[in-house]
Design an enzyme around this catalytic site. Sequence first.
Site, PDB file in Angstrom:
ATOM      1  N   ILE A 139       0.830  -1.207   0.126  1.00 23.96           N
ATOM      2  CA  ILE A 139       0.043  -0.078   0.114  1.00 23.96           C
ATOM      3  C   ILE A 139       0.980   1.249   0.030  1.00 23.96           C
ATOM      4  O   ILE A 139       1.966   0.989   0.406  1.00 23.96           O
ATOM      5  CB  ILE A 139      -0.963  -0.065   1.289  1.00 23.96           C
ATOM      6  N   ASP A 140       0.161   2.411  -0.261  1.00 24.25           N
ATOM      7  CA  ASP A 140       1.040   3.627  -0.419  1.00 24.25           C
ATOM      8  C   ASP A 140       1.543   3.987   0.631  1.00 24.25           C
ATOM      9  O   ASP A 140       0.978   3.848   1.843  1.00 24.25           O
ATOM     10  CB  ASP A 140       0.203   4.812  -1.218  1.00 24.25           C
ATOM     11  N   LYS A 141       2.609   4.963   0.674  1.00 26.45           N
ATOM     12  CA  LYS A 141       3.474   5.466   1.985  1.00 26.45           C
ATOM     13  C   LYS A 141       2.388   6.168   2.915  1.00 26.45           C
ATOM     14  O   LYS A 141       2.376   5.814   4.232  1.00 26.45           O
ATOM     15  CB  LYS A 141       4.458   6.349   1.516  1.00 26.45           C
ATOM     16  N   THR A 143      -1.067   5.672   2.862  1.00 29.27           N
ATOM     17  CA  THR A 143      -2.089   4.702   3.443  1.00 29.27           C
ATOM     18  C   THR A 143      -1.811   4.224   4.218  1.00 29.27           C
ATOM     19  O   THR A 143      -0.795   3.552   4.528  1.00 29.27           O
ATOM     20  CB  THR A 143      -2.502   3.864   2.047  1.00 29.27           C
ATOM     21  N   ARG A 242      -7.673   5.679  -5.406  1.00 25.65           N
ATOM     22  CA  ARG A 242      -7.448   7.345  -5.398  1.00 25.65           C
ATOM     23  C   ARG A 242      -7.675   7.693  -7.094  1.00 25.65           C
ATOM     24  O   ARG A 242      -8.239   8.694  -7.026  1.00 25.65           O
ATOM     25  CB  ARG A 242      -5.729   7.523  -5.244  1.00 25.65           C
TER      26      ARG A 242
END
Length: 307
Positions: A139-141, A143, A242
Amino acid sequence: MPMSEFIVSAEDDGKRIDKYLSELDTGHSRSFLKNLISSGNATINGKEIKKGSVCIKAGDVISLDIPEPVELDIEAENIPLDILYEDNDLLVVNKPKDMVVHPAAGHYSGTLVNAVMYHCGDSLSGINGVMRPGIVHRIDKDTTGSVLICKNDEAHNSIAAQLKEHSINRIYHAICYGIIKEDEGTIEGAIGRNKNDRLKMAIDEINGKPAVTHYKVLKRFPNDRMTYIACKLETGRTHQIRVHMASINHPLLGDELYASGRKSRFKLQGQCLHAMILGFKHPRTGEYIETRAELPDYFRHLLEVLT
């Protein structure tokens, strides 16, 4: 590791070589195989190739040289982990904000991988290479929430197969701009790299990969023109939620990439997105396991202020 050879059947005639190899039972991801090809570790009829886009023909003999694993030079770090589930095969952790999942340029320490290496020692799968031991998805930084770590290659292959067939239950919670009128809906739109900005992804029906997101309204906040939603992923593309929410004019609160120009009274560090529920079939027992990562403090506070 010894050279592996494959003879292309009639039904695989015309396929890209990277797609063909990824469909074989090699135990390696498509991205790993593409890297092998670009490094000159694959040949067709004895001729070295460097592009995964090369098409193969029936009867072609493909040789693949998979090198021995490189000794990992990423350092283990004693970083506390919020563990949601753990056994001899798997580890599920609740990732905080501002933590990168795996080392990359500019982030070689302080990542989830650094922390997991300290916690697990040598018990991590090596399928995704030296920079991503145990990592089967990310998952993104900015998130927060559930990330599944595989402790051995057997577990990794099982979870990767479940991801590929879209059988893993992944539910995210988010706050987005605008009031969503429908109580629930589905967004379908292939996602690929944004041609004008390499840091962003975009809807690209020609070159992108199929992506499906189901959303459900949990609460509306008319005064601030925002909506609290749950999103269930059918696929797992980069920045999927997103991009999809921005595509229907409801970008996520705090999203600096996809909500540019949108203003709110809150000062946030990145998108308001949390991976809450992760459900999967255990690779060894076949039992369905489901974990739940409670909302982080900043997210709960936002909901209290908005209500």
